[in-house]
Motif scaffolding. Structure first.
Motif, mmCIF file in Angstrom:
data_model
loop_
_atom_site.group_PDB
_atom_site.id
_atom_site.type_symbol
_atom_site.label_atom_id
_atom_site.label_comp_id
_atom_site.label_asym_id
_atom_site.label_seq_id
_atom_site.Cartn_x
_atom_site.Cartn_y
_atom_site.Cartn_z
ATOM 1 N N GLU A 197 0.833 -1.212 0.000
ATOM 2 C CA GLU A 197 0.000 0.000 0.000
ATOM 3 C C GLU A 197 0.867 1.262 0.000
ATOM 4 O OE1 GLU A 197 -3.311 -0.031 2.733
ATOM 5 O OE2 GLU A 197 -3.317 2.162 2.762
ATOM 6 N N ASP A 212 -6.909 -3.739 -3.146
ATOM 7 C CA ASP A 212 -6.101 -4.679 -2.388
ATOM 8 C C ASP A 212 -6.737 -6.058 -2.501
ATOM 9 O OD1 ASP A 212 -4.058 -5.299 -0.775
ATOM 10 O OD2 ASP A 212 -4.774 -4.248 1.004
ATOM 11 N N ARG A 218 5.391 -4.466 8.852
ATOM 12 C CA ARG A 218 4.325 -4.201 9.819
ATOM 13 C C ARG A 218 4.640 -4.868 11.152
ATOM 14 N NH1 ARG A 218 0.210 -5.693 7.376
ATOM 15 N NH2 ARG A 218 -0.457 -3.718 6.475
#
Ligand SMILES: Nc1ncnc2c1ncn2[C@@H]1O[C@H](COP(=O)(O)OP(=O)(O)OP(=O)(O)O)[C@@H](O)[C@H]1O
Ligand SMILES: [Mg+2]
Length: 500
Positions: free
Chosen positions: A201, A265, A384
């Motif tokens: 993203e 996505d 992440r």
């Protein structure tokens, strides 16, 4: 001084009348009393009054006349008259001039009086808020535009390929970013593949903010997280009556993002019906809202991503081949973090800098030991996961100091050999005799216990069931020692400004 209650001014020439009104109203209102209109006018000039409650029959001036004059000076104050029945006609003729909100007849009942006054106070507040809103709208239309522009400029900087996508000089991300910088200005569809948390993203945003569309919306839609009918309605919009809950027409995200970029996505999770609709948008630049037989023009750039191997999805017949080729104008594969360990120190510093203002806590950096554990770990959740790990370290760690390895979660601390992600794999991967293999495990266990106890040998020995002398012997044999120097050197950021 204001008590937060609405202020009411009562004007009556009869003292007893004033006192009885005050007794009944003092609990809910800030009460001001005036025995004549001159006194009343002075009180209005000196205080912020919301309501005037005025007797009609007064020796110097009638209530209606006084309120008419006051309307000129303080038009916002809510004006109320108290009068005997006999004055009703007079008052009705004066209502327009004085702009009287209500008139109360004598004898008044306390509950009714309070109700009228409460409503009057509410009315005052509403009018004031309306007025403020109108002023704000007038003043802020320009300010809002400036704000939006400032925000867009700052987003452009945040998602700049050089400033926003952190990577080292030798990172495999460099080649990818070079390509993306070149294609970003062109309306080419890009398919971004990669494991969870690799930055798909982030890359999509960078493409948008480095294209001519940067000043229009960037919209993200996860295609795998909702029932496909809802996804279709959300993206393409619908006509009233298209399905039972469609009670009005709805403009879909694709149309609302007109001029901008839509990032889809998990595109591999869509149904054939959805794929047909999307293909039409990409081929013809038009869409048909659900339940409508009319098409509308749309101008959006489509970027898509997937964790799945989309070529396999095409082979298996789950993804239309023609859509795949449309989506994959350019196909990029983001490498997992374990394949670009050289980026870890830079990313750790960057993520720490991001976390500090967010959590309102500061740290000086990481110790060498913490960074080497992070570099050894395999990071299945990629950047992440690292972001979460660093936020947790910052929360648990001491303020303003270097964050040590003991703050890492056990899985990172126990990190095996860089090439091997779990212990069973290690058993197979390590060659040599049984003794050699067991020793490899021993080193791993000793290291983990020592780091967790901040190299306190007594505590580590106790936990491992060894004597201090026994532990020292093992450390010497394996050459295990604490990494020298507390602070890790400041990592160097990639210098790739002006990449062609
Ligand atoms: N190279 C990088 N530099 C700075 N931040 C990064 C980088 N890569 C990823 N991040 C950050 O890591 C987080 C996860 O990235 P992102 O959401 O783009 O991953 P993703 O591939 O879309 O994950 P998922 O498949 O789970 O949706 C984000 O906060 C992102 O800003
Ligand atoms: Mg994502």
């Amino acid at each position: 001084m204001s008590t937060g209650k609405p202020a009411i001014l009562i004007v009556d020439d009869e003292r007893r009348s004033l006192e009885s009104l005050e007794r009944n109203l003092a609990d809910e209102f800030d009460v001001l009393l005036a025995e004549n209109t001159a006194e009343a006018e002075q009180l209005l000039a000196d205080n912020w009054v919301q309501i005037i409650l005025c007797d009609q029959r007064m020796p110097d001036k009638s209530g209606v006349r006084f309120l008419t004059e006051m309307r000129e000076k303080w038009p916002d104050v809510i004006r109320i008259i108290i009068s005997g029945y006999t004055d009703a006609d007079d008052i009705i003729s004066g209502v327009n001039d004085a702009g009287i909100y209500h008139y109360i007849t004598k004898p008044w009942k306390p509950e009714k009086l309070i109700l009228v006054l409460r409503n009057a106070a509410m009315m005052f507040e509403l009018e004031r808020q309306n007025e403020l809103l109108a002023i704000e709208l007038r003043v802020s239309a320009g300010a809002a535009n400036t704000k939006v522009n400032e925000r867009r400029q700052s987003l452009r900087k945040t998602y700049d390929f050089d400033d926003g996508i952190i990577r080292s000089k030798t990172s495999p991300m460099n080649g990818i970013c070079d390509t993306l910088i070149r294609i970003a200005p062109f309306d080419l569809s890009v398919l971004i593949c990669g494991e969870s948390g690799t930055g798909k993203e982030l890359v999509a945003r960078a493409i948008h903010y480095n294209s001519g569309r940067w000043n229009s919306p960037f919209v993200v839609q996860n295609c795998g997280s909702m029932p496909q009918e809802i996804l279709e309605a959300e993206l393409f919009g619908f006509k009233k009556g298209a399905f039972p809950s469609a009670v009005h027409d709805y403009t879909g995200l694709l149309e609302r993002a007109s001029g901008g970029t839509v990032f889809l996505d998990e595109i591999g999770d869509t149904t054939p019906a959805f794929q047909v609709r999307l293909l039409r948008v990409m081929q013809e630049g038009e869409l048909r809202p659900v339940g409508s037989n009319q098409t509308r023009k749309v101008d959006v750039r489509i970027l898509a991503s997937s964790q799945k191997n989309l070529e396999e999805e095409v082979q298996a017949g789950r993804l239309r081949k023609d859509l795949y080729f449309r989506l994959a104008g350019l196909c990029i594969q983001l490498p997992p973090l374990r394949d670009r360990r050289e980026d870890i120190p830079l990313l750790a510093r960057f993520l720490l800098n991001q976390a500090m203002p967010k959590l309102g806590k500061t740290a000086a950096g990481f110790t060498v030991e913490a960074l080497s554990c992070m570099k050894r770990y395999c990071w299945p959740g990629n950047v992440r996961e690292m972001q979460n790990e660093i936020e947790r370290m910052l929360v648990m760690g001491p303020e303003d100091e270097y964050l040590g390895a003991e703050l890492l979660s056990p899985k990172v601390l126990m990190a095996a050999d860089p090439e091997v992600s779990d212990d069973l794999a290690l058993v197979g991967a390590v060659g040599g005799t049984l003794k050699e293999r067991v020793e490899k495990f021993e080193v791993k266990i000793l290291r983990e216990a020592l780091i967790r106890h901040r190299w306190n040998k007594s505590k580590s020995a106790r936990e491992l069931g060894l004597s201090r002398v026994g532990l020292r012997g093992k450390l010497e044999r394996y050459g295990l020692e604490k990494d020298e120097g507390k602070a890790a050197p400041q990592p160097e950021f990639v210098e790739n400004k002006g990449v062609p």
